[in-house]
Design an enzyme around this catalytic site. Structure first.
Site, PDB file in Angstrom:
ATOM      1  CG  HIS A   1      71.292  19.492  42.751  1.00 29.53           C
ATOM      2  ND1 HIS A   1      72.194  19.981  41.879  1.00 29.53           N
ATOM      3  CD2 HIS A   1      71.462  18.565  44.127  1.00 29.53           C
ATOM      4  CE1 HIS A   1      73.676  19.726  42.096  1.00 29.53           C
ATOM      5  NE2 HIS A   1      73.234  18.406  43.004  1.00 29.53           N
TER       6      HIS A   1
ATOM      7  CG  LEU B   1      61.823  21.637  22.703  1.00 31.31           C
ATOM      8  CD1 LEU B   1      62.746  22.065  22.180  1.00 31.31           C
ATOM      9  CD2 LEU B   1      61.591  22.330  24.088  1.00 31.31           C
TER      10      LEU B   1
ATOM     11  CG  ASP C   1      78.956  23.751  36.317  1.00 30.24           C
ATOM     12  OD1 ASP C   1      78.902  23.231  37.236  1.00 30.24           O
ATOM     13  OD2 ASP C   1      80.222  24.752  36.213  1.00 30.24           O
TER      14      ASP C   1
END
Length: 245
Positions: A40, A134, A23
């Site tokens: 962004h 991962l 956020d």
């Protein structure tokens, strides 16, 4: 007579699964007088750094809240810019992620995504399916409430078809019908930007997650911040409803 040697204290294990609500991209851009989409874009650099950091911290699963089901309500120009960034990220990062042993998995409602994005996702998932260093889970067009409703609908269909006894429905049955089936629940949920809420993210899965809220905006979040959050997690006493005695 020799004194017994005390065994060294074992260091608490790192979280197996970390989930992050990324956020603050828009506020980061606004504070600098820049368009939201540039925030962004800067956030993508933070994604890259955090993904790399996870491997060194012993984290096995990383889930990133990339685009919520509610984000479709944002201005069309912003939504289009976010989708372009997703395309760019997959195309640019797929080779490195695949060679680094990262498995990619995308959760959420794909029906609203463009056809070329659906194809890119399928390519990324198929190409990295055997990787185990991962698992990078991207929550895209995702909403926790919608996920639970969809799971309930699938379970109800099985009951109606006579293939599932209602008395057998338990938490495991529900979990097996969520988007995250096969993925362990997050041990740690991090939210950046100082906001302190889950915003419809992994509502079922985070029932016993440790929550850490960080004041930094997502583009400013880096390896040291992730390491600090992991350290805080390791100092906590997880009791899962028990007394801890």
């Amino acid at each position: 007579m020799s004194q017994p040697v005390a065994s060294p204290a074992l260091e608490p294990a790192p979280p197996r699964h970390v989930a992050i609500i990324m956020d603050g991209n828009g506020r980061w851009a606004k504070a600098r007088g820049l368009p939201r989409n540039l925030g962004h874009r800067q956030g993508v650099d933070a994604v890259r750094e955090v993904v790399r950091a996870c491997r060194g911290l012993g984290i096995q699963y990383l889930t990133l809240y990339a685009f919520s089901s509610e984000n479709w309500k944002r201005p069309q120009t912003e939504v289009a810019g976010l989708m372009d960034l997703l395309r760019l990220y997959i195309r640019r990062e797929l080779n490195e992620l695949a060679s680094a042993g990262v498995r990619i998995r995308v959760i959420g409602d794909r029906s609203r995504l463009a056809a070329d994005i659906i194809e890119l996702i399928a390519e990324a998932e198929n190409r990295t399916a055997e990787n185990r260093i991962l698992t990078l889970v991207i929550a895209l067009s995702y909403g926790g409430q919608d996920e639970i409703v969809s799971a309930c609908r699938r379970i109800a269909e099985r009951v109606a078809a006579g293939t599932l006894d209602p008395d057998r429905i338990d938490a495991d049955i529900v979990a097996a019908n969520l988007h995250t089936t096969g993925i362990p629940d997050p041990d740690l949920v991090i939210r950046t930007s100082g906001e302190q809420r889950l915003s419809n993210f992994l509502l079922w899965q985070s029932a016993y997650s440790e929550l850490i809220f960080v004041d930094k905006l997502w583009p400013d979040f880096g390896q040291s911040d992730l390491a600090a959050a992991v350290g805080e997690f390791q100092r906590r006493d997880r009791r899962y409803g028990g007394s801890g005695d």
